[in-house]
Enzyme design. Structure first.
Site, PDB file in Angstrom:
ATOM      1  N   ARG A  59      35.929  36.825  52.526  1.00  0.00           N
ATOM      2  CA  ARG A  59      36.022  38.162  51.904  1.00  0.00           C
ATOM      3  C   ARG A  59      36.371  39.182  52.976  1.00  0.00           C
ATOM      4  NH1 ARG A  59      31.643  40.825  51.774  1.00  0.00           N
ATOM      5  NH2 ARG A  59      30.322  39.198  50.859  1.00  0.00           N
ATOM      6  N   TYR A 112      51.428  55.512  35.858  1.00  0.00           N
ATOM      7  CA  TYR A 112      51.248  54.142  35.356  1.00  0.00           C
ATOM      8  C   TYR A 112      49.979  54.122  34.492  1.00  0.00           C
ATOM      9  CZ  TYR A 112      50.086  49.201  35.350  1.00  0.00           C
ATOM     10  OH  TYR A 112      49.743  47.942  34.963  1.00  0.00           O
ATOM     11  N   ASP A 184      52.329  55.639  45.164  1.00  0.00           N
ATOM     12  CA  ASP A 184      52.447  54.307  44.565  1.00  0.00           C
ATOM     13  C   ASP A 184      53.917  53.911  44.681  1.00  0.00           C
ATOM     14  OD1 ASP A 184      52.839  52.143  42.855  1.00  0.00           O
ATOM     15  OD2 ASP A 184      51.261  52.789  41.467  1.00  0.00           O
ATOM     16  N   LYS A 209      54.746  42.994  41.536  1.00  0.00           N
ATOM     17  CA  LYS A 209      56.081  43.370  41.080  1.00  0.00           C
ATOM     18  C   LYS A 209      57.124  42.964  42.130  1.00  0.00           C
ATOM     19  CE  LYS A 209      53.411  45.067  37.882  1.00  0.00           C
ATOM     20  NZ  LYS A 209      52.980  46.449  37.847  1.00  0.00           N
TER      21      LYS A 209
HETATM   22  C1  LIG Z   1      51.716  47.150  37.730  1.00  0.00           C
HETATM   23  C2  LIG Z   1      51.482  48.464  38.383  1.00  0.00           C
HETATM   24  C3  LIG Z   1      50.220  48.838  38.894  1.00  0.00           C
HETATM   25  C4  LIG Z   1      48.990  47.951  38.735  1.00  0.00           C
HETATM   26  O1  LIG Z   1      49.115  46.782  39.431  1.00  0.00           O
HETATM   27  P1  LIG Z   1      48.424  45.379  38.984  1.00  0.00           P
HETATM   28  O2  LIG Z   1      48.878  44.444  40.051  1.00  0.00           O
HETATM   29  O3  LIG Z   1      48.943  45.054  37.622  1.00  0.00           O
HETATM   30  O4  LIG Z   1      46.963  45.619  38.985  1.00  0.00           O
HETATM   31  C5  LIG Z   1      50.102  50.055  39.519  1.00  0.00           C
HETATM   32  N1  LIG Z   1      51.157  50.898  39.636  1.00  0.00           N
HETATM   33  C6  LIG Z   1      52.375  50.588  39.141  1.00  0.00           C
HETATM   34  C7  LIG Z   1      53.487  51.562  39.300  1.00  0.00           C
HETATM   35  C8  LIG Z   1      52.581  49.362  38.505  1.00  0.00           C
HETATM   36  O5  LIG Z   1      53.789  49.078  38.004  1.00  0.00           O
END
Ligand SMILES: *Cc1c(COP(=O)(O)O)cnc(C)c1O
Length: 390
Positions: A59, A112, A184, A209
């Site tokens: 962890r 998001y 982000d 992503k």
């Molecule tokens: C998918 C996404 C998230 C969240 O991420 P997870 O890996 O699904 O928890 C946060 N911000 C954006 C812009 C996203 O597309």
């Protein structure tokens, strides 16, 4: 950046080189060229407290995860990267590290959905207030700042309308108000834009992503410029424990190696798809920052290497036509998420953004969102135009 490399220290700082080598020297013992999957929870100690390479429990730290963290830090030009079990785990850890009861946060008007839910349902209950602001106008961010604002969270391009925020302008406004600027960077990826170089303090990723890029792993990350903030986040990462396992870290690191070539193809394919949609009689409007008609085009051109693989468009014929289109494509797979090698299509109003119905953030019902993959562009265009023609 100097690192130990093949046959001795070497210097490299090109993006694609860092993606393949940063944190990924051949393993000392065996010479394995690929960072192994250290599938272990604990580590033998040489005497009480005698750690061999700083690892005591997974962890707190794991060599596969550490390689990913070092690579991500290099790709974002940060000093420290921290990997998490998901993008939401990264955001949650960040907010609970830097916010206290009484603080105020500014988030994007079209944040998001998971971020909106985290702030409005979890962080708010904890005594933190927030405002959601359209950040395509930096002055709207300035107007939302309060004496107790501690964080401005930006997404650019946004989801699903691909609005653009001027990163330098908003970083400056956040800092003048004594707040951290958090970006982000999931949609752009560090290959297209590096917010820390525009003054941001923290970059957030859903590595699920583009960074992972193959739709086979869920993960998240934080990258920071300031080492002291990095230490505080690492303390919370270990304390809260929302860390990724070794195999997920390995998959994400493997994806990151090809981020540059994938993003070039995502952007090139998206531009071709946009061209085909722009001229199509069934399409009402295309949303893509690469279009000169897009209100954020000039800013995107300045801060992004290219315009990315996400495209949204509205169709004639309302919601019914949009839903039918989503169900007719064959190469574009109907599904949520984005950023993988395969093209995806979805209806934001009924799928990813269903929770915005009836709110100020409600998306047009005739809107379709594409995550343009890296298949042959001709096949993608033929699939879409065929589906549009019914
Ligand atoms: C998918 C996404 C998230 C969240 O991420 P997870 O890996 O699904 O928890 C946060 N911000 C954006 C812009 C996203 O597309």
């Amino acid at each position: 950046m100097a690192r130990g490399g093949y046959g001795g220290p070497m210097k490299f700082d090109g993006f694609e080189t860092l993606a393949i080598h940063a944190g990924q020297e051949p393993e000392a013992g065996t010479g394995a060229v690929v960072v192994p999957i250290y599938q272990t929870s604990t580590y033998a100690q040489d005497g009480v407290g005698g750690l061999r390479q700083g690892y005591e429990y997974s962890r707190t730290g794991n060599p596969t995860r550490a390689a990913l963290e070092e690579c991500l830090a290099a790709l974002e030009q940060g000093t420290r990267g921290l990997a998490f079990a998901s993008g939401m785990a990264a955001e949650d850890t960040l907010m609970r590290t830097v916010l206290s009861p009484g603080d105020h946060v500014v988030i994007p008007g079209d944040a998001y959905g998971g971020t909106f839910r985290l702030v409005s349902k979890v962080v708010e209950r904890w005594g933190v207030s927030w405002d959601a602001v359209d950040q395509s106008d930096a002055e709207a961010v300035r107007a939302a700042m309060r004496p107790e604002t501690r964080m401005v969270l930006t997404e650019t391009p946004t989801n699903p309308l691909l609005n653009i925020t001027d990163l330098e302008a908003v970083a400056q406004i956040a800092h003048e108000g004594g707040a951290l600027h958090v970006v982000d960077n999931t949609f752009a990826s560090p290959y297209l834009q590096q917010p820390l170089t525009s003054g941001a303090d923290v970059v957030v990723h859903s590595t699920t992503k583009y960074v992972g890029g193959h739709s086979d792993v869920v993960g998240g990350a934080l990258v920071v410029a300031d080492a002291e903030l990095g230490e505080r986040l690492a303390f919370h990462q270990n304390t809260m424990g929302a860390t990724p396992g070794a195999f997920d870290s390995w998959l994400t690191l493997r994806g990151a190696k090809t981020l540059g070539v994938r993003m070039d193809r995502h952007s090139a394919n998206a531009e071709k798809v946009v061209q085909a949609l722009e001229g199509h009689p069934s399409v009402r409007k295309v949303f893509y920052p690469g279009l000169e008609s897009h209100p954020g085009h000039k800013v995107a051109e300045r801060q992004m290497r290219s315009f990315g693989g996400m495209v949204s468009f509205a169709v004639h014929g309302g919601e019914k036509a949009a839903l039918e289109l989503c169900e007719r494509t064959k190469v574009f797979i109907l599904g949520e998420s984005l950023g993988g090698v395969e093209s995806l299509i979805e209806h934001p109003g009924r799928m990813t953004h269903a929770s915005t119905a009836g709110s100020a953030l409600e998306v047009p019902s005739d809107l379709v969102r594409l995550s343009v993959g890296i298949e042959s562009a001709d096949d993608l265009i033929a699939d879409l135009t065929g589906a549009l023609e019914g």
